[in-house]
Design a protein around this motif. Structure first.
Motif, mmCIF file in Angstrom:
data_model
loop_
_atom_site.group_PDB
_atom_site.id
_atom_site.type_symbol
_atom_site.label_atom_id
_atom_site.label_comp_id
_atom_site.label_asym_id
_atom_site.label_seq_id
_atom_site.Cartn_x
_atom_site.Cartn_y
_atom_site.Cartn_z
ATOM 1 N N ALA A 1 2.682 1.231 -0.090
ATOM 2 C CA ALA A 1 2.612 2.552 0.390
ATOM 3 C C ALA A 1 3.273 3.309 -0.777
ATOM 4 C CB ALA A 1 3.343 2.617 1.741
ATOM 5 N N SER A 2 2.990 4.551 -0.787
ATOM 6 C CA SER A 2 3.748 5.786 -1.862
ATOM 7 C C SER A 2 3.621 5.309 -3.314
ATOM 8 C CB SER A 2 4.867 5.977 -1.238
ATOM 9 O OG SER A 2 4.989 6.578 0.099
ATOM 10 N N THR A 3 2.862 4.248 -3.627
ATOM 11 C CA THR A 3 2.734 3.898 -4.775
ATOM 12 C C THR A 3 1.213 4.050 -5.551
ATOM 13 O OG1 THR A 3 4.177 2.236 -4.483
ATOM 14 C CG2 THR A 3 2.908 1.863 -6.444
ATOM 15 N N SER A 4 1.486 4.791 -6.998
ATOM 16 C CA SER A 4 0.151 5.107 -7.392
ATOM 17 C C SER A 4 0.059 4.581 -8.859
ATOM 18 C CB SER A 4 0.052 6.403 -7.469
ATOM 19 O OG SER A 4 0.892 6.898 -8.543
ATOM 20 N N LYS B 1 -1.433 11.513 1.204
ATOM 21 C CA LYS B 1 -1.914 10.166 0.688
ATOM 22 C C LYS B 1 -2.893 9.480 1.576
ATOM 23 C CE LYS B 1 2.961 9.444 -0.665
ATOM 24 N NZ LYS B 1 4.371 9.526 -0.033
ATOM 25 N N LYS C 1 -1.131 5.317 1.194
ATOM 26 C CA LYS C 1 -0.511 5.583 2.282
ATOM 27 C C LYS C 1 0.305 4.577 3.128
ATOM 28 C CE LYS C 1 -2.584 7.259 6.111
ATOM 29 N NZ LYS C 1 -3.613 8.079 6.855
ATOM 30 N N THR D 1 -2.533 8.422 -3.916
ATOM 31 C CA THR D 1 -1.608 7.532 -3.792
ATOM 32 C C THR D 1 -1.782 6.721 -2.287
ATOM 33 O OG1 THR D 1 -0.073 8.983 -5.121
ATOM 34 C CG2 THR D 1 1.055 7.416 -3.503
ATOM 35 N N THR E 1 0.844 0.029 3.224
ATOM 36 C CA THR E 1 1.122 -1.074 2.504
ATOM 37 C C THR E 1 0.336 -2.113 3.343
ATOM 38 O OG1 THR E 1 3.107 -0.706 1.817
ATOM 39 C CG2 THR E 1 2.553 -2.977 2.020
#
Length: 180
Positions: A35-38, A88, A116, A114, A118
């Motif tokens: 999550a929140s990782t691109s 996301k 949203k 990105t 995990t």
């Protein structure tokens, strides 16, 4: 040294030979999307030469889909991510390759959008591996016709001996005849 040089010549001629392709999905060796990782490192793929494509597996409940992400070059990718207020999503659609640095000698991939959530996405790079260095007698080459690198080595040895006629014959076995 001559075996490695022959491998380098083969790789330089075409680094996209079928025998160098690694499918991380078949090897179940993906990168879990978080999550929140691109941006994700490629450092764990120690044999990576260059990336061929990137697949994304979305798994949530009964939905289990594997698909290719679209490779975008920097300008197009930057256009996609230009809206800094964009939301996301768990359905990645595109990626770009980011250069290596001291933290990741193999570089990075950046996906859009990105992630949203995990645990619902996994990235599976397909890549062409760099040929292994041959430095001991029990090392094996990835080249399926290994005789050709032996022919190159013999040609180099015959050149050193001053036997140019024999060297030319063995170079012909490696490179093909001059008529081709």
């Amino acid at each position: 040294r001559f075996f490695n040089r022959a491998q380098d010549i083969v790789y330089a001629h075409n680094p996209r030979y079928w025998f160098l392709l690694v499918d991380t999905y078949k090897g179940v060796n993906g990168i879990a999307a978080t999550a929140s990782t691109s941006v994700y490192t490629l450092a764990n793929y120690t044999t990576l030469g260059h990336l061929e494509s990137l697949r994304y597996r979305y798994t949530s409940g009964a939905t289990d889909i594997l698909y290719h992400l679209k490779k975008e070059f920097t300008v197009e990718f930057d256009r996609l991510v230009s809206d800094l207020n964009a939301g996301k999503d768990d359905w990645a659609t595109a990626y770009k390759i980011l250069p290596a640095d001291t933290s990741s000698s193999k570089g990075y991939i950046q996906i859009y959008p990105t992630t949203k959530t995990t645990g619902v996405g996994t990235l599976f790079p397909n890549y062409y591996e760099k040929m292994a260095n041959l430095d001991t007698v029990d090392d094996e080459t990835q080249i399926p016709l290994s005789d050709m690198i032996e022919d190159f080595a013999i040609a180099q040895i015959e050149k050193i001996r001053g036997n140019d006629t024999k060297a030319t014959i063995y170079e012909g076995f490696f490179y093909g005849t001059s008529a081709r």
